[in-house]
Design an enzyme around this catalytic site. Sequence first.
Site, PDB file in Angstrom:
ATOM      1  N   SER A  52       0.827  -1.323  -0.188  1.00  0.00           N
ATOM      2  CA  SER A  52       0.100  -0.012   0.043  1.00  0.00           C
ATOM      3  C   SER A  52       0.892   1.168  -0.040  1.00  0.00           C
ATOM      4  O   SER A  52       0.685   2.307  -0.644  1.00  0.00           O
ATOM      5  CB  SER A  52      -0.878  -0.133   1.092  1.00  0.00           C
ATOM      6  N   HIS A  71       8.593   3.333   8.643  1.00  0.00           N
ATOM      7  CA  HIS A  71       8.309   2.672   9.807  1.00  0.00           C
ATOM      8  C   HIS A  71       7.160   2.995  10.547  1.00  0.00           C
ATOM      9  O   HIS A  71       7.002   4.493  10.891  1.00  0.00           O
ATOM     10  CB  HIS A  71       9.279   2.597  10.790  1.00  0.00           C
TER      11      HIS A  71
HETATM   12  C1  GRF Z   1       3.702  -0.394   6.769  1.00  0.00           C
HETATM   13  O1  GRF Z   1       2.955  -0.328   7.979  1.00  0.00           O
HETATM   14  C2  GRF Z   1       5.139   0.059   6.679  1.00  0.00           C
HETATM   15  O2  GRF Z   1       5.170   1.242   7.729  1.00  0.00           O
HETATM   16  C3  GRF Z   1       5.924  -1.090   7.634  1.00  0.00           C
HETATM   17  O3  GRF Z   1       5.192  -2.376   6.798  1.00  0.00           O
HETATM   18  C4  GRF Z   1       4.106  -1.876   6.358  1.00  0.00           C
HETATM   19  C5  GRF Z   1       3.760  -2.117   4.868  1.00  0.00           C
HETATM   20  O4  GRF Z   1       2.663  -2.133   4.482  1.00  0.00           O
HETATM   21  N1  GRF Z   1       7.453  -1.027   7.122  1.00  0.00           N
HETATM   22  P1  GRF Z   1       2.484  -2.122   2.878  1.00  0.00           P
HETATM   23  O5  GRF Z   1       3.092  -3.062   2.327  1.00  0.00           O
HETATM   24  O6  GRF Z   1       3.223  -0.755   2.317  1.00  0.00           O
HETATM   25  O7  GRF Z   1       1.025  -1.884   2.631  1.00  0.00           O
END
Ligand code: GRF
Length: 214
Positions: free
Chosen positions: A13, A109
């Site tokens: 996402s 993060h």
């Molecule tokens: C997000 O919460 C990001 O901050 C963390 O992993 C998750 C990834 O979500 N590092 P997506 O794959 O971008 O939907």
Amino acid sequence: MMRVGVLISGRGSNLQSLIDACQAGSLPIEIVTVISNVAGVQGLERAEAAGISNQVIDHRGFGGREAFEDAVNDALLEAGADFVCMAGFMRLLTDGFVGKWLDRLINIHPSLLPAFKGLDTHQRAIEAGVRFTGCTVHFVRPAMDDGPIIVQAAVPIAGHDTPETLAARVLAEEHRIYPLALRLIAEGRVRVDGARVIVDGAEAPSEVLINPPG
Ligand code: GRF
């Protein structure tokens, strides 16, 4: 134009937020490749749908961390990437890889670093009783979830929050600040000064948005 490679492991996402910003004309970069260490994930479908070159490099197919990273590095160079975004990429990177991409490698993060490095950030924030959490875009250093902070957004925690409700509000902020941080870099407004990042321009100090819980 900055040529960006995006590393993912799953849902993608945050990758989508970068794609959307590029398509909307608010992010002057080109995503030249999307690399996933896991096959069949939604992020790869998102890349495909946007017509972006994408590939799987499965870390399990290599003798060790370095060999895997060499393959990722080769793929990035092959695609002509000069900058790398980690977007839900679930592998720790060695000093060697981080050194090759020093100050050209960023991560998002889901906490207000340096609090709550690692996994299960929302659960841990609720258990710790902190009133605010959020998300952080930072330059990557060899230590996990460490490095100069580019943009953060704060999200208040309500008494009735669960890890899921909190994650949803934080994720909305992630999707706002990742394209923003990358745009600031693409515009040449970001400078690393030791452990800190200096952002030029009047816009930078006012970028914190606090979303009240619904
Ligand atoms: C997000 O919460 C990001 O901050 C963390 O992993 C998750 C990834 O979500 N590092 P997506 O794959 O971008 O939907």
